[in-house]
Each structure stands twice: as structure tokens, then as C-alpha cells.
Design a protein around this motif. Structure first.
Motif, mmCIF file in Angstrom:
data_model
loop_
_atom_site.group_PDB
_atom_site.id
_atom_site.type_symbol
_atom_site.label_atom_id
_atom_site.label_comp_id
_atom_site.label_asym_id
_atom_site.label_seq_id
_atom_site.Cartn_x
_atom_site.Cartn_y
_atom_site.Cartn_z
ATOM 1 N N PRO A 265 1.463 -12.590 8.816
ATOM 2 C CA PRO A 265 2.331 -11.669 8.057
ATOM 3 C C PRO A 265 2.164 -10.238 8.556
ATOM 4 O O PRO A 265 1.119 -9.863 9.099
ATOM 5 C CB PRO A 265 1.820 -11.818 6.619
ATOM 6 C CG PRO A 265 1.059 -13.097 6.592
ATOM 7 C CD PRO A 265 0.467 -13.240 7.956
ATOM 8 N N ASP A 266 3.178 -9.434 8.347
ATOM 9 C CA ASP A 266 3.147 -8.045 8.782
ATOM 10 C C ASP A 266 2.364 -7.208 7.776
ATOM 11 O O ASP A 266 2.894 -6.738 6.773
ATOM 12 C CB ASP A 266 4.576 -7.498 8.919
ATOM 13 C CG ASP A 266 4.601 -6.084 9.496
ATOM 14 O OD1 ASP A 266 3.514 -5.544 9.776
ATOM 15 O OD2 ASP A 266 5.711 -5.535 9.661
ATOM 16 N N MET A 267 1.070 -7.038 8.057
ATOM 17 C CA MET A 267 0.214 -6.194 7.222
ATOM 18 C C MET A 267 -0.248 -4.978 8.011
ATOM 19 O O MET A 267 -1.325 -4.435 7.772
ATOM 20 C CB MET A 267 -1.000 -6.996 6.711
ATOM 21 C CG MET A 267 -0.646 -8.167 5.808
ATOM 22 S SD MET A 267 0.154 -7.682 4.257
ATOM 23 C CE MET A 267 -1.202 -6.957 3.374
ATOM 24 N N ARG A 268 0.582 -4.535 8.968
ATOM 25 C CA ARG A 268 0.282 -3.282 9.645
ATOM 26 C C ARG A 268 0.356 -2.153 8.622
ATOM 27 O O ARG A 268 1.125 -2.211 7.653
ATOM 28 C CB ARG A 268 1.267 -3.046 10.783
ATOM 29 C CG ARG A 268 1.138 -4.052 11.923
ATOM 30 C CD ARG A 268 2.244 -3.883 12.945
ATOM 31 N NE ARG A 268 3.556 -4.192 12.374
ATOM 32 C CZ ARG A 268 4.690 -4.193 13.067
ATOM 33 N NH1 ARG A 268 4.654 -3.905 14.368
ATOM 34 N NH2 ARG A 268 5.834 -4.483 12.477
ATOM 35 N N SER A 269 -0.419 -1.112 8.831
ATOM 36 C CA SER A 269 -0.542 -0.068 7.816
ATOM 37 C C SER A 269 0.789 0.591 7.481
ATOM 38 O O SER A 269 1.009 1.001 6.333
ATOM 39 C CB SER A 269 -1.547 0.991 8.277
ATOM 40 O OG SER A 269 -1.132 1.587 9.495
ATOM 41 N N GLY A 270 1.706 0.677 8.439
ATOM 42 C CA GLY A 270 2.989 1.300 8.166
ATOM 43 C C GLY A 270 3.877 0.497 7.234
ATOM 44 O O GLY A 270 4.852 1.020 6.690
ATOM 45 N N ASN A 271 3.536 -0.767 6.999
ATOM 46 C CA ASN A 271 4.324 -1.632 6.133
ATOM 47 C C ASN A 271 3.652 -1.874 4.788
ATOM 48 O O ASN A 271 4.154 -2.657 3.988
ATOM 49 C CB ASN A 271 4.581 -2.972 6.834
ATOM 50 C CG ASN A 271 5.625 -3.829 6.139
ATOM 51 O OD1 ASN A 271 6.674 -3.322 5.712
ATOM 52 N ND2 ASN A 271 5.354 -5.117 6.002
ATOM 53 N N VAL A 272 2.502 -1.217 4.522
ATOM 54 C CA VAL A 272 1.688 -1.554 3.352
ATOM 55 C C VAL A 272 1.537 -0.330 2.443
ATOM 56 O O VAL A 272 1.348 0.792 2.910
ATOM 57 C CB VAL A 272 0.292 -2.057 3.789
ATOM 58 C CG1 VAL A 272 -0.608 -2.274 2.580
ATOM 59 C CG2 VAL A 272 0.428 -3.355 4.582
ATOM 60 N N LEU A 273 1.614 -0.577 1.134
ATOM 61 C CA LEU A 273 1.291 0.399 0.100
ATOM 62 C C LEU A 273 0.159 -0.158 -0.754
ATOM 63 O O LEU A 273 0.117 -1.363 -1.026
ATOM 64 C CB LEU A 273 2.505 0.672 -0.794
ATOM 65 C CG LEU A 273 3.779 1.203 -0.112
ATOM 66 C CD1 LEU A 273 4.937 1.176 -1.097
ATOM 67 C CD2 LEU A 273 3.547 2.612 0.414
#
Length: 628
Positions: free
Chosen positions: A93-101
Motif C-alpha cells: 500500500p502507498d504509505m509514503r509520507s506524502g500520502n499519510v496524515l
């Protein structure tokens, strides 16, 4: 494939740790959420907010301690869903920091959101595990660790240890598919950036011999238990009492050795930062007092930290502390000769981690301390600490159980006037030293009385194999040979039982477990409450009755009653010589909570240990003398 055409990811309801919500937060709660990519800025408001919440919630007293805990908690919750999804389905899954809050909680992370719930596809020639490294580590956790390092000066290796711990917790906490998740962890960590492979290991444990198998992560880096609010001065003094109760064997037998920890009740307190520290009375300028205080409190802090480390190393085990000199007297002379009283190097304590039905595991411990004022650039205190750690290494090198260099060691130096409070420095030597498994009721069990084993050699007893181009050689030392391991296991179990009965004031009960050379004669005599410890007192804590010994002391104008003892069912087994049955019962009751709000007349601190022992203080009412 571009991000716009990435496959959809549906987060599965595995539990709170892995819960992820999709989409931007509602306008009314948008201020509660932090953009994860902003946390990589050491001077950013977002990182300050997260650190402040964690420091308040966890009770940590310093910025670097807060950062280390925050890193482990963050890695164990924010990216946990990506770790588990990859392990179960081989998708990332896309858990790169730019996609996470993230939403901070009072302690830890209260919520995780992704702007878009999607799966990432590997680049050409990139396998899924490398994609996971790039997404979770390179693209998220490692930049935050670097920011925390620059912001708080927390150790980079310890921060990486927090990342490894958190990532492992995402798999270990799942509680199912143990074989698959153990294999996936090895696949993840073997090639992970940041040197995570060397920072710990995942092991399989069972809470009970017939219970389900589960995974536990064991750290090789500091886990910060004793920088938090969980450690108390009374727990440290309980450790002092357990460490010294058999060491002196003087005529006081209780009034002197047993309660020596009480003189430090007024020496320990809390400073303005909330850290455990010396009080004004603890900072007395008398040199003789400072030397005694450093020596004896070093045992308390050293053993408290050492036992915690051993319990982390061997989960679901109970630990017993045995004074090394008391144990070794049964087989070795401790001095060079009758005329030359020079002490032979040996560790201060042996910690036995035991669990019924499994071999015991032994760790050697050396505890030292100093009372010198620190300076900002290290100075004399740091030099003394290094010298003490080096001395501890020399002492632990003087004893081996089994083959050379396989016995684990913990070497500790306590700075009583460290920067920010009391500081315990620790070094460890990894290894594993197992004692033979004993069978209750069979020959060789700990219920059987043993005798001194005279004639175990000391000169040239340790055999050091050839290595690094050097020839094999021998060295003087306390060597527990393979043929003596069974006897030594009995000796430690029985000496540990003597430690328990001595703490509870049972003189004759203590004597039954000691050999002649261990000082049996000191306890096999009549005892009197005025001069010795007598096991004729009891207290009730919740539904558990503890029996043992008590004394009344004066501190200034205050009269204090001190009690130490054991849970009554366990003490009855020890009194009757049933060591193996005691260990079964103690292991089963080790996690029983105690309601300290129901303690009758006891109004002071109480410390419990997994071995069934307890220490308690109570301030007595003021007695007013009648005028003549």
C-alpha cells in the motif's frame, strides 16, 4: 503505471493497530491531523507538536527519551497496515509520507489517514520487499528518524532500533500465521536499509507450555523503560535489599544487611524535570558516605535495569538474583590463599531467568557507581564511568559457564549525579548459557540437599580456543564445566530459595538451602526479634496475604514500619523445602495484579516482584509522650 492509475487498496479490519481511513479529514477536525511529510523537518511545528504530546503522555523527562519512544510507537502504528498487508498478500500500500496524515493522541498515535488508498507497483526489476523498503523506510520512517536525531540528539542507532521494533510489532501483534510472519520478517529485515538486521530479532514464545505460539521482538538497543515514570525509588531499594540480603551474613542478619536499603529512603527523590535524582540529603559532602552510597545504590539501579533487560530478552520467564560470591563459595575458594586475601575477579551477581519445563538461562552482572559531578564536556565523571565499565568487563571475564565466551554479561555503571538526574550506563555481551532441565521428583532436582563440591580448579581452568591467528591458551577463572552444570543449576536454585527466605526473615528456613561453606551456620541458630529478622509478621494486599518480617525505624521524628516478605502460599512451599513446586506456583501467579488500594493500615509505597516477594513502608502515627 502512474499513481493516477494505481490499483485500489482496501484496508482490511485486522484491528486498531492496522486501521487506516481514506480521504482528507472533515473541516471541523482538520486541525487535529498532521501531514506526515512535514514531520521530516527538525524545526517544524508538526514535529514539535508530536514530541510535546508524547512527552506529556509517556512521562518521559528528556527530549531524547521522548524521541526514542515516539519513533517506536510511530513505526508500530502509522505504517503497520502496509507491513502486514505486504506480509499477507505480497502487495505494498502507498504509505509514503506524502500520502499519510496522523492524529496525535495523549500517548502515541490516535489515528492514521491516507489521502488515497492505493497499491504501488514495483519499478522494473524491483521486487515487492524492495518496494516496501522504499515506501515505508526510505520514503517515510528513516527521514523522520533523522529529523528526531537532529532535533533532540537522540542516538541514530537507538532511533533505528525503534523503527525495527515498530515494524516487527506490526507483524508480531497480529497473533496468527506465525510461520508465515516469521519468514516474512526475515525477508524484510535481511536487506533493509538503516542496519535494522543487527538491532534485534523476532523469537517464538509460549505463555504456557501447552499454549499457542506467538512472536516477540527482542531489542538489542535501549528500550527506555527506566527513563519513564514506571521506575520508582522504592523499586530500586527493593532491588538493593534482594541483592544484599545474603551477602553480609553478619550477626545482624536483618537489622544490618536486610534493611540497609532503608537508609537511602531520604536520598532519592524527583528533580524539577521530573527525573529520579538525589535529594539535598543525598548530596551530603562527606566522602565516606558518598562512596558507600555509590556502591550500594549502584546495586539497586544496576540490578533493576539488568533484570528488566533480561526479562525483555527472555519473555515469560521469572528472574532470580543470586549473589555470585555466596554461590561460588560452595565450589571454589574466593581468595588467592589463606594468607593472601586478594579477591579473585568475578561478577557481582548472577541473574537466572527460569520457566518450569525449560532450561534456565544465566546472565552475569557487574554493578558499579560513582558520585561525581558531571561536566558538559564529559570530564572526570565520564572517565570514571568508562573505567568502571572496563573494570566490570574484567570481573565478568573471570567466570564462564560452559564453553568460553558464550555466557551473556551485563555491565552497568550508575552516575548518581548524572546530567538531568541519575543515569545508568550499560554494556552487554551477547550469548546464551543454559543449565540442564530439572525434573521435579527426579534425581538432580532442587528439592534435594546438596553439599559443597571441594576441589573445582581455578588456575588455568578457562580454556580459550585458537582464534585470529593466536594459539589456544588457558586462563585462571571460575569455570563451570559441562560435568558440573547440573550441580550448579541445583546450587543456584537453592541459593535463590535461601535469598527468598532470608528476605522474609526465616533464619532456620534459610539454613536448609545453604551449604557449610556458603555460611549455613550463620542462620542455623536461634533468632530473636530484637537482634534478627523473624518471620512473624504479615500484611494483606487485596486478596493476598504476605508473610515475613518487619522492623520499626526512625527518620528524624517520624517512625516508619518496614515490611518484607512473600506471598503466604509461596512461602509455605519454600519453608517446606519444595523449591520445584514453588517455582511452578510462582510462575503461574507472576502476573496476578495486586490492588494496592486495599492494604489495610499500610499507607506507604509497596514494591512487588514476580518471584513473590514484596517490600512495603508505612508511616506510623505520632506518639505523644505524656507529661510527668
Amino acid at each position: 503505471m502512474s499513481d493516477d492509475t494505481s490499483p485500489v487498496w482496501t484496508p482490511l479490519p485486522h484491528g486498531p493497530r492496522w486501521q487506516v481511513t481514506e480521504g482528507e479529514p472533515f473541516a471541523g477536525e482538520a486541525g487535529l491531523w498532521l501531514a506526515a511529510d512535514r514531520l521530516a523537518d527538525p524545526a517544524g511545528v508538526e514535529l514539535s507538536n508530536l514530541l510535546a504530546r508524547e512527552r506529556t503522555g509517556s512521562g518521559h523527562r528528556t527530549g531524547h527519551a521522548t524521541a526514542l519512544t515516539l519513533m517506536a510507537v510511530y513505526a508500530g502504528w502509522v505504517t503497520a497496515a502496509a507491513m502486514l498487508h505486504w506480509a499477507l498478500y505480497d502487495e505494498v500500500p502507498d504509505m509514503r509520507s506524502g500520502n499519510v496524515l496522523v492524529r496525535p493522541a495523549t500517548h502515541g498515535i490516535g489515528g492514521v489517514r491516507v489521502r488515497r488508498a492505493r497499491l504501488l507497483l514495483p519499478r522494473a526489476g524491483e521486487d515487492p520487499v524492495r518496494l516496501l523498503h522504499r515506501t515505508v523506510l526510505d520514503g517515510h520512517l528513516l527521514p523522520i528518524a533523522d529529523a528526531l536525531h537532529r532535533r533532540t540528539r537522540a542516538g541514530a542507532r537507538q532511533l533505528s532500533g525503534g523503527i525495527a521494533h515498530g515494524c516487527a510489532a506490526a507483524l508480531c501483534a497480529y497473533g496468527a500465521r506465525v510461520d508465515l510472519l516469521a519468514a516474512r520478517w526475515r525477508q524484510f529485515v535481511d536487506t533493509a536499509p538503516g542496519g535494522l538486521e543487527t538491532l534485534g530479532e523476532v523469537v517464538r514464545v509460549r505463555r504456557a507450555p501447552d499454549g499457542p505460539e506467538r512472536l516477540v521482538y527482542l531489542r538489542n538497543t535501549c528500550c527506555l523503560y527506566y527513563t519513564s515514570a514506571e521506575a520508582t525509588p522504592w523499586q530500586v531499594l527493593h532491588a538493593v535489599a534482594r541483592g544484599y540480603v545474603l551477602a553480609g551474613q553478619g550477626m545482624g542478619r536483618g537489622l544490618a544487611e536486610h534493611w540497609l536499603s532503608l537508609k537511602f529512603c531520604e536520598a532519592l527523590g524527583v528533580n524539577r524535570a521530573g527525573s529520579m535524582d538525589l535529594t539535598d540529603k543525598g548530596r551530603t559532602p562527606e566522602r565516606w558516605y558518598k562512596a558507600m552510597q555509590a556502591r550500594e545504590l549502584a546495586v539497586g539501579f544496576g540490578l533493576a535495569v539488568a533484570e528488566h533487560i533480561v526479562k525483555q530478552r527472555y519473555p515469560d520467564h521469572v528472574t532470580s538474583v543470586v549473589d555470585t560470591s555466596t554461590a561460588l563459595r560452595a565450589g571454589w575458594p574466593l581468595n588467592v590463599s589463606q594468607r593472601n586475601k586478594t579477591s579473585r575477579p568475578r561478577p557481582d551477581y548472577l541473574i537466572e531467568a527460569w520457566k518450569p519445563g525449560e532450561p534456565s538461562r544465566i546472565t552475569l552482572v557487574a554493578c558499579r557507581g560513582n558520585h561525581q559531578k558531571p561536566s558538559k564536556r564529559g570530564g572526570r565523571t565520564r572517565s570514571t564511568t568508562v573505567q568502571q565499565l572496563a573494570k566490570g568487563a574484567e570481573l565478568t571475564e573471570g567466570m564462564h559457564i560452559g564453553p568460553w565466551n558464550t555466557t551473556p554479561c551485563l555491565i552497568l555503571s550508575t552516575e548518581l549525579m548524572g546530567q538531568g538526574g541519575i543515569v545508568v550506563n550499560a554494556l552487554q555481551a551477547r550469548g546464551e548459557s543454559l543449565l540442564p532441565l530439572r525434573t521435579p521428583g527426579a534425581p538432580g532436582n532442587a528439592d534435594i540437599e546438596i553439599r559443597d563440591k571441594v576441589g573445582i580448579p581455578y588456575p588455568n581452568a578457562i580454556h580459550i580456543p585458537a582464534r585470529d591467528g593466536k594459539r589456544a591458551r588457558t586462563a585462571d577463572g571460575f569455570q563451570v564445566a559441562e560435568a558440573d552444570r547440573g550441580w550448579f543449576g541445583q546450587l543456584l536454585a537453592r541459593t535463590g530459595a535461601a535469598n527468598l527466605t532470608a528476605l522474609a526473615g526465616g533464619g532456620p528456613q534459610t539454613a536448609q538451602y545453604l551449604t557449610t561453606r556458603q555460611g549455613r551456620q550463620h542462620y542455623d541458630v536461634p533468632t530473636f526479634a530484637a537482634t534478627s529478622s523473624v518471620d512473624d509478621a504479615d500484611i494483606q494486599v487485596g486478596g493476598t496475604k504476605f508473610v515475613g518480617t518487619d522492623h520499626v525505624f526512625r527518620m528524624g521524628s517520624v517512625r516508619i514500619e518496614a515490611f518484607s516478605g512473600m506471598a503466604e502460599p509461596l512461602y509455605e512451599l519454600i519453608k517446606k523445602g519444595r523449591v520445584e513446586e514453588y517455582r511452578q506456583a510462582a510462575f503461574q501467579s507472576r502476573s496476578t495484579p495486586h490492588n494496592t488500594h486495599k492494604t489495610g493500615r499500610w499507607n506507604g509505597p509497596i514494591s512487588f516482584h514476580d518471584d513473590g516477594t514484596v517490600m512495603a513502608l508505612s508511616v506510623l502515627p505520632i506518639r505523644r509522650r505524656q507529661p510527668h
